[in-house]
Scaffold this active site. Structure first.
Site, PDB file in Angstrom:
ATOM      1  N   ASP A   1       0.854  -1.196   0.000  1.00 54.44           N
ATOM      2  CA  ASP A   1       0.000   0.000   0.000  1.00 54.44           C
ATOM      3  C   ASP A   1       0.885   1.240   0.000  1.00 54.44           C
ATOM      4  O   ASP A   1       0.726   2.143   0.819  1.00 54.44           O
ATOM      5  CB  ASP A   1      -0.919  -0.018   1.222  1.00 54.44           C
TER       6      ASP A   1
ATOM      7  N   ASP B   1       3.683   1.577   8.577  1.00 53.99           N
ATOM      8  CA  ASP B   1       3.604   0.183   9.011  1.00 53.99           C
ATOM      9  C   ASP B   1       3.450  -0.701   7.787  1.00 53.99           C
ATOM     10  O   ASP B   1       3.542  -0.235   6.652  1.00 53.99           O
ATOM     11  CB  ASP B   1       2.465  -0.046  10.010  1.00 53.99           C
TER      12      ASP B   1
ATOM     13  N   ASN C   1       1.343   6.834   3.343  1.00 56.99           N
ATOM     14  CA  ASN C   1       1.965   5.829   4.201  1.00 56.99           C
ATOM     15  C   ASN C   1       3.470   6.014   4.330  1.00 56.99           C
ATOM     16  O   ASN C   1       4.146   5.166   4.909  1.00 56.99           O
ATOM     17  CB  ASN C   1       1.675   4.421   3.667  1.00 56.99           C
TER      18      ASN C   1
END
Length: 351
Positions: free
Chosen positions: A209, A227, A214
């Site tokens: 992702d 993460d 992110n």
């Protein structure tokens, strides 16, 4: 007693952390996350951790431990990432070697060190080259072992799961079912054909992702990921294409910069560039399925009020039709990297 996910208030967060040897000083802040419940918690010893409480039934214990193992592998290779901390058994049940996943009153959670940063400046080609090297380091570690339980993004299966979620949700208006399902099926057939046209492509552990939200950037320290919650098995390009934006010429420049950095660390199979549009299509279908599957969560109708309306689904049909055209017009597998025109897409590739 098992707690309901919605009952996770600040007091229960602190109680949960007490059961793994992390004593909060009373200061905590809930962080943005649709999928999990995530809190920044200050501890009595002066440190701060990010505690993540996993949404029930989304992942199995085996899938969560594979995520943690990947993070620990990256940490061992000195790749910047906030890996889960080893926990102490002070009332919770612990899983993993080392123990990083806790179970307490029906909830599962982990904790990681706090790491700050800001969004990377993706308009800067030098930043993109650094990100290319960073992602290649992740992939180099990703190749060292395989996921057994995490999802695979290497064909139409993520889209099929999304279709099942939409069908079960009842969010798709009856009068539009035929149009949406028909267009999705045509797109998924094209996705499967695109993957089948490139036999022998490597798949490996990925972040999965890798979009700008992110990634965190620290001046002088480079990049790190928040993460690995969506870690999957798939082709390397899955962790590259979401960093591309702008018009086709800009996207070509960005891709060149990413690959220039990537290939300083790891080889890249340029046949994977033909999978950018199929992967984009899968993500669009997956996104609708994700919202549909979470529609019973009160936060989702508030965050996505247009979902389920006829206009939403008509817009999706139109966008998927554009994606189908983009996949059908996709260029053949690019030539080797010493050819300067290897990303000479015709304009549809990075819409």
């Amino acid at each position: 007693m098992n707690l309901d996910y919605a009952e996770l208030d600040p007091g229960r967060v602190l109680d949960a952390l007490d059961t793994v040897g992390l004593r909060g000083d009373g200061r905590l802040l809930q962080l943005n996350s649709y999928e999990n419940r995530v809190f920044l918690v200050h501890l009595e010893d002066g440190a701060a951790v990010v505690a993540k409480f996993y949404r029930p039934a989304r992942w199995s214990n085996e899938q969560l431990l594979e995520e943690h193992r990947f993070a620990l592998d990256l940490q061992a290779d000195e790749v910047p990432l906030a890996a889960p901390l080893p926990l102490q058994a002070c009332g919770a049940s612990l899983l993993g070697e080392p123990p990083t996943l806790a179970q307490w009153q029906g909830l599962r959670f982990c904790a990681a060190p706090r790491q700050g940063g800001r969004a990377p400046e993706l308009e800067d080609l030098e930043v993109l080259e650094v990100l290319g090297r960073f992602i290649a380091r992740i992939h180099r570690v990703g190749r060292q072992r395989e996921f057994t339980h995490r999802p695979r993004w290497a064909g139409r299966s993520p889209g099929d799961l999304a279709v099942e979620a939409v069908r079960a949700s009842g969010c798709l208006p009856y009068e539009l079912e035929g149009r949406w399902h028909g267009m999705v099926e045509r797109c998924l057939q094209a996705v499967q054909q695109a993957f089948g046209a490139q036999p022998g492509l490597r798949t490996q552990r990925l972040h999965g992702d890798c979009h700008p939200g992110n990634l965190l950037w620290t001046p002088g320290g480079g990049a790190h990921f928040v993460d690995l919650d969506d870690a999957v098995t798939g082709p390397a390009v899955q962790d590259l294409w979401m960093l591309l934006s702008g018009d086709p010429a800009q996207a070509q420049q960005q891709l060149r910069a990413l690959l220039a950095g990537y290939e300083q660390v790891l080889d890249f199979d340029r046949r994977e560039l033909t999978l950018i549009e199929p992967l984009r299509t899968l993500r669009m279908i997956h996104h609708s399925g994700w919202i549909a599957k979470r529609w019973d969560d009160p936060a989702f109708p508030i965050a996505f009020p247009w979902f389920g309306t006829p206009n939403y689904w008509l817009d999706q049909v139109a966008k998927l039709a554009e994606q189908l055209e983009a996949m059908q017009d996709a260029p053949p597998a690019p030539p080797p990297k010493d050819d300067d025109d290897f990303v000479n897409f015709d304009g549809d590739g990075f819409a």
